[in-house]
Write a protein that holds these residues in place. Sequence first.
Motif, short mmCIF file in Angstrom:
data_model
loop_
_atom_site.label_atom_id
_atom_site.label_comp_id
_atom_site.label_asym_id
_atom_site.label_seq_id
_atom_site.Cartn_x
_atom_site.Cartn_y
_atom_site.Cartn_z
N GLU A 111 -4.55 6.86 -1.65
CA GLU A 111 -3.22 5.26 -1.17
C GLU A 111 -4.49 4.73 -2.04
O GLU A 111 -4.37 3.84 -2.82
N GLY A 127 -9.67 3.10 3.23
CA GLY A 127 -8.11 3.59 3.45
C GLY A 127 -8.20 4.87 3.96
O GLY A 127 -9.22 5.52 4.61
N LYS A 128 -7.07 5.06 3.71
CA LYS A 128 -6.63 7.04 4.26
C LYS A 128 -6.09 7.33 2.95
O LYS A 128 -4.83 7.32 2.85
N THR A 181 1.04 -1.00 0.21
CA THR A 181 0.04 0.15 -0.19
C THR A 181 0.62 1.34 -0.18
O THR A 181 1.83 1.04 1.36
N GLN A 218 0.71 5.24 0.27
CA GLN A 218 -0.11 6.71 0.70
C GLN A 218 0.56 7.47 0.40
O GLN A 218 1.52 8.19 1.07
#
Length: 280
Positions: A199, A195-196, A155, A157
């Motif tokens: 991302e 998610g944040k 992932t 970010q």
Amino acid sequence: MVKRASWIVLGALVLVTALTPPAWAGDKEPQMVLVEDNPVVPAQVEAYEAFVKEFVAQMEAFKFPYPCYTYTTSDLHYLYVFPVADFADIGKLFAAVNEMVAKWGKEKFAETVKKSVGTYKYQKFSLYLYRSELSYVPEGVKEDPENLKFVFWGTVQGQPGRQKELEASFKQFVDLYQGKKVQHGWRTYMTVFGGKGPEYVYSEHGPSAGKFWTEVEEIDKEIGEPAKKAWMEMTKVIRGYHYSTGSYRPDLSYIPKADQQKQEQEKKEMQKKTEGKKKQ
């Protein structure tokens, strides 16, 4: 695009990508995937998997119209991946669940679900949008269960407001791999919710961990320095990165029979194309 586990240890970098169900069998490739995440209690793995198998058996019995591709991670997260065409299709998916429960019988359904109580910590849903222009899928790449025994997910970010720059970095990796005609591809998905953001989730796969990392090492020898340079550029616009590994679980997955047949046909056609190219 992003670092692999080996590059973290070696202090180098590389690119990969995507949460992808094997050989999508629909008329067109899905634009999104809905993912349910269940982190399972270690001591309850056997009981939890027994529950999942019972649930999958009911999906088969009631001919549930949507496929469900199941993955397990090395830290015991069970991921259920549902390909969907768009937001409207998500509503249809949950409507299909409600219809199955009605046919199953609410009491019987509740009895089965009760068996899962205490076996996992929580339930989380996430939605991912497929980004084909940030993906690299060489022709002939196999995504059947045998080649999904080892899966690498990561992932990336991004920093808020710098999404275009991050995506430009992704495209640098695409150009790099295309230029070298690398036969090791990836797909990229952007998190829509769960998610944040911004991302991006990525993954690669192989028939085993050993073969996967051997192939990665060979790729790194070929494009290591250009990839390292591209990664250093990407680090300027990201705020975090993490990864996990696991495998596809066909024994805990559900694929409608019509989709299975279409997958087999597509697999045969792909094999014919590959064999034809070898003869040329």
